[in-house]
Design a protein around this motif. Structure first.
Motif, PDB file in Angstrom:
ATOM      1  N   ARG A  62       0.837  -1.264   0.083  1.00  0.00           N
ATOM      2  CA  ARG A  62      -0.040   0.089   0.014  1.00  0.00           C
ATOM      3  C   ARG A  62       0.988   1.461   0.122  1.00  0.00           C
ATOM      4  O   ARG A  62       0.447   2.389  -0.269  1.00  0.00           O
ATOM      5  N   ARG A  63       2.232   1.035   0.498  1.00  0.00           N
ATOM      6  CA  ARG A  63       2.907   2.371   0.586  1.00  0.00           C
ATOM      7  C   ARG A  63       4.228   2.590  -0.296  1.00  0.00           C
ATOM      8  O   ARG A  63       5.117   3.203  -0.113  1.00  0.00           O
ATOM      9  N   ARG A  64       4.130   1.337  -1.223  1.00  0.00           N
ATOM     10  CA  ARG A  64       5.448   1.247  -2.212  1.00  0.00           C
ATOM     11  C   ARG A  64       5.733   2.456  -2.953  1.00  0.00           C
ATOM     12  O   ARG A  64       4.724   3.134  -3.475  1.00  0.00           O
ATOM     13  N   HIS A  65       6.842   2.666  -3.179  1.00  0.00           N
ATOM     14  CA  HIS A  65       7.112   3.948  -4.015  1.00  0.00           C
ATOM     15  C   HIS A  65       7.162   3.509  -5.610  1.00  0.00           C
ATOM     16  O   HIS A  65       7.424   2.332  -5.800  1.00  0.00           O
ATOM     17  N   PRO A  66       7.061   4.510  -6.560  1.00  0.00           N
ATOM     18  CA  PRO A  66       7.181   4.041  -7.962  1.00  0.00           C
ATOM     19  C   PRO A  66       8.543   3.900  -8.396  1.00  0.00           C
ATOM     20  O   PRO A  66       8.932   4.406  -9.671  1.00  0.00           O
ATOM     21  N   LEU A  67       9.487   3.447  -7.709  1.00  0.00           N
ATOM     22  CA  LEU A  67      10.867   3.012  -7.887  1.00  0.00           C
ATOM     23  C   LEU A  67      11.233   1.842  -8.091  1.00  0.00           C
ATOM     24  O   LEU A  67      10.937   0.795  -7.214  1.00  0.00           O
ATOM     25  N   HIS A  68      11.851   1.221  -9.308  1.00  0.00           N
ATOM     26  CA  HIS A  68      12.104  -0.025  -9.440  1.00  0.00           C
ATOM     27  C   HIS A  68      13.685  -0.093  -9.648  1.00  0.00           C
ATOM     28  O   HIS A  68      14.179   0.973 -10.065  1.00  0.00           O
TER      29      HIS A  68
ATOM     30  N   ASN B 297      14.045  -3.183   0.454  1.00  0.00           N
ATOM     31  CA  ASN B 297      12.928  -3.419   1.207  1.00  0.00           C
ATOM     32  C   ASN B 297      12.714  -2.210   2.178  1.00  0.00           C
ATOM     33  O   ASN B 297      11.820  -1.590   2.402  1.00  0.00           O
ATOM     34  N   ALA B 298      13.944  -1.581   2.710  1.00  0.00           N
ATOM     35  CA  ALA B 298      13.951  -0.605   3.511  1.00  0.00           C
ATOM     36  C   ALA B 298      13.530   0.606   3.215  1.00  0.00           C
ATOM     37  O   ALA B 298      12.616   1.508   3.843  1.00  0.00           O
ATOM     38  N   PHE B 299      13.346   0.971   1.658  1.00  0.00           N
ATOM     39  CA  PHE B 299      13.075   1.993   0.934  1.00  0.00           C
ATOM     40  C   PHE B 299      11.729   1.771   0.382  1.00  0.00           C
ATOM     41  O   PHE B 299      11.287   2.587  -0.397  1.00  0.00           O
TER      42      PHE B 299
ATOM     43  N   ALA C  66      10.664  10.932  -2.034  1.00  0.00           N
ATOM     44  CA  ALA C  66       9.467  10.458  -1.068  1.00  0.00           C
ATOM     45  C   ALA C  66       8.891  11.301  -0.253  1.00  0.00           C
ATOM     46  O   ALA C  66       9.491  12.549   0.159  1.00  0.00           O
ATOM     47  N   ASP C  67       7.742  11.001   0.386  1.00  0.00           N
ATOM     48  CA  ASP C  67       7.268  11.867   1.604  1.00  0.00           C
ATOM     49  C   ASP C  67       7.874  11.488   2.647  1.00  0.00           C
ATOM     50  O   ASP C  67       7.525  10.285   3.405  1.00  0.00           O
TER      51      ASP C  67
END
Length: 220
Positions: A66-72, A92-94, A214-215
């Motif tokens: 639910r909180r993942r960033h749009p970074l791959h 995982n940490a980010f 990131a927020d």
């Protein structure tokens, strides 16, 4: 039912953890389905943030999703790169969306410290296949390597919907990665070594994206 796999390079026994719910003085056992009944009874020594104590793995993954960033993140694995575990652990940490592993399916999971259980992973046989997937998903491909023509990571604005691709230790990124990337960035270095460890470089690049996009108010 959660099984403690015992000592070793796992998420278990990393720190003091917490004891059984009742013995910790937390009151009556909660009936929230996110909680693991065995962990509530025996304690939770996993290497997870306090907010996830006693939760099932499935509940933790659902919350991170639910909180993942749009970074791959992608790392080429045509040899046998021991850095992949460290890359997965940092991803995982980010709360990185997905870690893409290109080439060999087998990799040394020791450095991941079981964080691969919480992180989305995807395999691609070739770098060209990875690039195609990234383009279909609307991701801008950014290669990270200290090669001629690269621009300094410290001086660029990374795209928000982004795939950062790293080569394996030694040979660096492949020609397919160079050709498929919108840009190639390098990390400023000042000492005698010609390159930075791939897992360390990945951590630096991921954190640069975090700083830019990131927020930080949602961080633990």
């Amino acid at each position: 039912m959660t099984e403690n796999p015992g000592p070793g390079p796992t998420e278990w026994g990393e720190g003091p953890g917490v004891g059984p719910w009742v013995e910790e003085g937390l009151g009556e056992l909660p009936d929230d389905p996110r909680y693991d009944r065995e962990l509530l009874r025996t304690g939770d020594t996993r290497n997870v943030v306090d907010a996830y104590r006693y939760w099932t793995r499935e509940a933790i993954v659902a919350d991170i999703d639910r909180r993942r960033h749009p970074l791959h993140i992608a790392i080429e694995n045509f040899g046998n790169d021991a850095n992949i575990g460290g890359v997965v652990r940092t991803a995982n940490a980010f709360a990185v969306d997905t870690v893409h592993i290109v080439g060999r399916r087998r990799w040394n999971r020791r450095g991941a410290m079981v964080t691969d259980r919480y992180q989305r992973l995807r395999h691609h046989d070739t770098t060209a296949a990875l690039i195609d997937v990234a383009r279909e998903a609307g991701l801008t491909v950014v290669a990270v390597d200290n090669v001629p023509g690269s621009v300094r990571l410290e001086e660029v604005a990374l795209p928000r919907e982004c795939l950062l691709i790293f080569g394996q230790e030694g040979p660096g990124i492949t020609d397919d990665a160079k050709a498929g990337a919108r840009m190639t960035v390098s990390i400023a270095a000042f000492g005698s070594t010609r390159s930075i460890n791939a897992a360390v470089a990945a951590g630096i690049a991921m954190h640069t994206w975090i700083v830019q996009h990131a927020d930080l108010g949602s961080a633990w």
